[in-house]
Design a protein around this motif. Structure first.
Motif: not given
Length: 277
Positions: A259-266, A272-273
Motif C-alpha cells: 500500500i503506497i502512501t504519500f505526503l501532499g505537496d500544497e 493514499y496513492g
C-alpha cells in the motif's frame, strides 16, 4: 502422521506468506525509487542501522527525506547514482548511517513502530488491499468523466451564451460571468456556498444568470460528481479512518502489504496513492 503433515503444511504456508510480504515490500520499494523525487513524495520503509551504536530499526520516511539523509551521510551526489545504489539493495532494504545529522533527518532516535500486528490483521482480514483498489478504479473513471465534461463544457457554454444573445445582448455583469466561466472550470462551484466571495459580489440578476447556467450543466456533471462522491466515501472508510487512528504506523505496515502512501505537496497531509501487486 496427520499431525506432522499439518505442521509441514503450516510451515510451507508461512514461508510462502512471508515471501509474498517480502516481495510486496520489495516491489513497493522499487516503485518509490522509480518515482524518485516528487512534489508529493511517497513513503518508503527501510531498515536503518546506527553504525555508531549497532542499533537497528525499521523506519517509514518519504523518499525525499531519505535522499536528503544520504546526502548528509555520503556528500551530495546525483539523484541517479543514489537511486542505482538504493536499487542494488532492494532485497534487504537495510542501510547503515553514522553521521548524527543523517540519523536526525530520518528521526531515528524517536521513531518507534506500534500496533504492527493489529494493523496487519486489519489489512488482511478486512481485504483492505481490494477495497483500496476500488478507489483507484473510481478515481480513474472520475478522471475520464471529468475530462469528457471539460471538453463538452466549452461547447455548452457557447451554446448557452448564443441562446441568450438571440433575444438580447449580455449586460456587463453577465459578460464578466461568461469570461470567468471560460477561465475556470471550478468557478461555478463557488456558488454552492452563499458566503463565498464570488457569490456575494453578484447582483440578484447575476445570481439568476448563474442559476440558469448551473441548471444547464447539472445533468452533464452528474456522473462525475457521483463517481467522485463514491471515491471520497471509500477513501474515508478504507484509508482515512485507519490513518486517523494509527497515524504513520498504518503507512508503515501498509507499505509492507504493497500500500503506497504519500505526503501532499500544497498542504501537508498524508494520502493514499496506489496498490502494488
Amino acid at each position: 502422521m496427520k499431525l506432522i503433515s499439518c505442521v509441514l503444511f503450516l510451515l510451507i504456508f508461512s514461508v510462502r506468506l512471508f515471501a509474498q510480504d517480502k516481495s510486496l515490500a520489495e516491489k513497493a520499494y522499487l516503485h518509490v525509487l522509480q518515482n524518485g523525487f516528487s512534489t508529493a513524495p511517497e513513503f518508503v520503509v527501510i531498515t536503518i542501522t546506527n553504525a555508531n551504536t549497532g542499533e537497528s530499526k525499521e523506519i517509514c520516511v518519504t523518499a525525499t527525506v531519505w535522499f536528503n539523509a544520504l546526502e548528509m551521510e555520503y556528500l551530495p551526489n546525483s539523484e541517479k547514482s543514489y537511486i542505482e545504489y538504493l536499487r542494488s539493495n532492494s532485497h534487504s532494504r537495510t542501510f547503515a548511517l553514522t553521521k548524527p545529522d543523517a540519523l536526525k533527518n530520518i528521526g531515528f532516535v524517536n521513531y518507534h513502530l506500534k500496533h504492527e500486528k493489529r494493523i496487519s490483521e486489519i489489512i488482511v482480514k478486512n481485504h483492505l488491499r481490494d477495497s483500496l483498489k476500488k478507489i483507484n478504479l473510481l478515481r480513474e473513471a472520475a478522471y475520464k468523466e471529468g475530462n469528457l465534461y471539460r471538453r463538452n463544457r466549452r461547447i455548452m457554454l457557447l451554446t448557452f451564451t448564443d441562446s441568450i444573445k438571440k433575444y438580447r445582448n449580455l449586460n456587463p455583469e453577465e459578460d464578466q460571468i461568461i469570461k470567468d466561466l471560460n477561465e475556470s472550470v471550478s468557478y461555478e462551484e463557488s456558488f454552492d456556498n452563499p458566503k463565498s466571495f464570488d457569490y456575494k459580489k453578484l447582483s440578484e440578476k447575476g445570481l439568476h444568470f448563474m442559476a440558469l447556467w448551473r441548471t444547464q450543466i447539472r445533468s452533464s456533471k452528474q456522473k462525475y460528481n457521483e463517481l467522485s462522491k463514491e471515491s471520497n466515501r471509500l477513501y474515508e472508510k478504507f484509508f482515512q479512518r485507519y490513518y486517523k487512528k494509527y497515524g504513520m504506523n498504518f503507512c508503515h505496515v501498509g507499505f509492507k502489504h504493497g500500500i503506497i502512501t504519500f505526503l501532499g505537496d500544497e498542504v501537508a497531509y498524508v494520502g493514499y496513492g496506489i496498490i502494488i501487486d
